[in-house]
Scaffold this motif. Structure first.
Motif, PDB file in Angstrom:
ATOM      1  N   UNK A 217      33.410  67.946  14.692  1.00  0.00           N
ATOM      2  CA  UNK A 217      32.285  67.338  14.350  1.00  0.00           C
ATOM      3  C   UNK A 217      32.571  67.212  12.873  1.00  0.00           C
ATOM      4  N   UNK A 218      32.600  68.170  11.999  1.00  0.00           N
ATOM      5  CA  UNK A 218      32.569  68.057  10.809  1.00  0.00           C
ATOM      6  C   UNK A 218      33.656  67.206  10.044  1.00  0.00           C
ATOM      7  N   UNK A 219      34.801  67.414  10.872  1.00  0.00           N
ATOM      8  CA  UNK A 219      35.961  66.597  10.420  1.00  0.00           C
ATOM      9  C   UNK A 219      35.521  64.913  10.726  1.00  0.00           C
ATOM     10  N   UNK A 220      35.184  64.524  11.691  1.00  0.00           N
ATOM     11  CA  UNK A 220      34.781  63.455  12.189  1.00  0.00           C
ATOM     12  C   UNK A 220      33.679  62.690  10.959  1.00  0.00           C
ATOM     13  N   UNK A 221      32.722  63.547  10.724  1.00  0.00           N
ATOM     14  CA  UNK A 221      31.745  63.297   9.864  1.00  0.00           C
ATOM     15  C   UNK A 221      32.412  63.096   8.440  1.00  0.00           C
ATOM     16  N   UNK A 222      33.136  63.949   8.010  1.00  0.00           N
ATOM     17  CA  UNK A 222      34.209  63.658   6.577  1.00  0.00           C
ATOM     18  C   UNK A 222      34.694  62.472   6.690  1.00  0.00           C
ATOM     19  N   UNK A 223      35.396  61.950   7.801  1.00  0.00           N
ATOM     20  CA  UNK A 223      36.259  60.947   8.100  1.00  0.00           C
ATOM     21  C   UNK A 223      35.297  59.610   7.765  1.00  0.00           C
ATOM     22  N   UNK A 224      34.138  59.559   8.510  1.00  0.00           N
ATOM     23  CA  UNK A 224      33.198  58.317   8.486  1.00  0.00           C
ATOM     24  C   UNK A 224      32.856  58.467   7.181  1.00  0.00           C
ATOM     25  N   UNK A 225      32.172  59.422   6.612  1.00  0.00           N
ATOM     26  CA  UNK A 225      31.664  59.462   5.324  1.00  0.00           C
ATOM     27  C   UNK A 225      32.511  58.847   4.348  1.00  0.00           C
ATOM     28  N   UNK A 226      33.788  59.163   4.352  1.00  0.00           N
ATOM     29  CA  UNK A 226      34.766  58.598   3.312  1.00  0.00           C
ATOM     30  C   UNK A 226      35.249  57.085   3.441  1.00  0.00           C
ATOM     31  N   UNK A 227      35.214  56.718   4.883  1.00  0.00           N
ATOM     32  CA  UNK A 227      35.489  55.499   5.104  1.00  0.00           C
ATOM     33  C   UNK A 227      34.496  54.444   4.845  1.00  0.00           C
ATOM     34  N   UNK A 228      33.316  54.934   5.207  1.00  0.00           N
ATOM     35  CA  UNK A 228      31.828  54.259   4.852  1.00  0.00           C
ATOM     36  C   UNK A 228      31.995  53.894   3.094  1.00  0.00           C
ATOM     37  N   UNK A 229      32.287  54.910   2.420  1.00  0.00           N
ATOM     38  CA  UNK A 229      32.324  54.465   1.107  1.00  0.00           C
ATOM     39  C   UNK A 229      33.469  53.570   0.442  1.00  0.00           C
ATOM     40  N   UNK A 230      34.682  54.061   1.164  1.00  0.00           N
ATOM     41  CA  UNK A 230      35.890  53.043   0.825  1.00  0.00           C
ATOM     42  C   UNK A 230      35.867  51.725   1.586  1.00  0.00           C
ATOM     43  N   UNK A 231      35.236  51.666   2.753  1.00  0.00           N
ATOM     44  CA  UNK A 231      35.533  50.381   3.373  1.00  0.00           C
ATOM     45  C   UNK A 231      36.637  50.308   4.123  1.00  0.00           C
ATOM     46  N   UNK A 232      37.753  50.388   3.739  1.00  0.00           N
ATOM     47  CA  UNK A 232      39.058  50.539   4.162  1.00  0.00           C
ATOM     48  C   UNK A 232      39.968  51.469   3.460  1.00  0.00           C
ATOM     49  N   UNK A 233      40.995  52.035   3.998  1.00  0.00           N
ATOM     50  CA  UNK A 233      41.895  53.066   3.455  1.00  0.00           C
ATOM     51  C   UNK A 233      43.146  53.385   4.232  1.00  0.00           C
ATOM     52  N   UNK A 234      44.067  53.686   3.677  1.00  0.00           N
ATOM     53  CA  UNK A 234      45.287  54.013   4.375  1.00  0.00           C
ATOM     54  C   UNK A 234      45.240  55.125   4.923  1.00  0.00           C
ATOM     55  N   UNK A 235      45.829  55.445   6.058  1.00  0.00           N
ATOM     56  CA  UNK A 235      45.683  56.598   6.955  1.00  0.00           C
ATOM     57  C   UNK A 235      45.916  57.832   6.010  1.00  0.00           C
ATOM     58  N   UNK A 236      47.238  57.802   5.490  1.00  0.00           N
ATOM     59  CA  UNK A 236      47.785  58.901   4.658  1.00  0.00           C
ATOM     60  C   UNK A 236      46.778  59.483   3.602  1.00  0.00           C
ATOM     61  N   UNK A 237      46.170  58.274   3.025  1.00  0.00           N
ATOM     62  CA  UNK A 237      45.058  58.600   1.735  1.00  0.00           C
ATOM     63  C   UNK A 237      44.008  59.348   2.389  1.00  0.00           C
ATOM     64  N   UNK A 238      43.590  58.988   3.462  1.00  0.00           N
ATOM     65  CA  UNK A 238      42.383  59.494   4.281  1.00  0.00           C
ATOM     66  C   UNK A 238      42.866  60.621   4.466  1.00  0.00           C
ATOM     67  N   UNK A 239      43.656  61.073   5.150  1.00  0.00           N
ATOM     68  CA  UNK A 239      44.105  62.560   5.619  1.00  0.00           C
ATOM     69  C   UNK A 239      44.059  63.438   4.243  1.00  0.00           C
ATOM     70  N   UNK A 240      44.619  63.131   3.148  1.00  0.00           N
ATOM     71  CA  UNK A 240      44.815  63.729   1.971  1.00  0.00           C
ATOM     72  C   UNK A 240      43.296  63.935   1.529  1.00  0.00           C
ATOM     73  N   UNK A 241      42.406  63.027   1.384  1.00  0.00           N
ATOM     74  CA  UNK A 241      41.151  63.089   0.976  1.00  0.00           C
ATOM     75  C   UNK A 241      40.395  64.273   2.081  1.00  0.00           C
TER      76      UNK A 241
END
Length: 101
Positions: free
Chosen positions: A26-50
């Protein structure tokens, strides 16, 4: 016939492990959605790194500072696939490695 009583402590340990796994997911899913909400779109490698970087630094945001766990890229990718299957994320049609919220 069963002569030994059922072992309830094993069920309690299994339930605790399952609960910890669900909290981590749940925490990881929240982090993923929080990061993608801010960035709108992101490369999967960059998302994993963040996400892994946020886990290492403890940057979970307000209310989640007490959580500390080890986060691997496999954990993040598993959560990305889960969010894709649930429809929270989508891939760009021409570039499937780019994720959108």
């Amino acid at each position: 016939l069963r002569l030994l009583p059922q072992q309830t402590h094993l069920r309690a340990e299994t339930a605790a492990a399952t609960s910890a796994f669900e909290r981590k997911r749940n925490v990881l899913c929240c982090l993923i959605t929080r990061i993608l909400k801010a960035e709108k779109q992101l490369h999967v490698d960059n998302l994993v790194f963040r996400v892994t970087d946020a886990c290492q630094k403890g940057g979970f945001g307000p209310g989640l500072q007490f959580l500390s766990f080890c986060c691997h890229s496999v954990d993040v990718l598993s959560c990305v696939l889960r969010l894709l299957s649930q429809g929270y994320l989508r891939r760009q049609p021409g570039r499937p490695q780019v994720l959108e919220f």
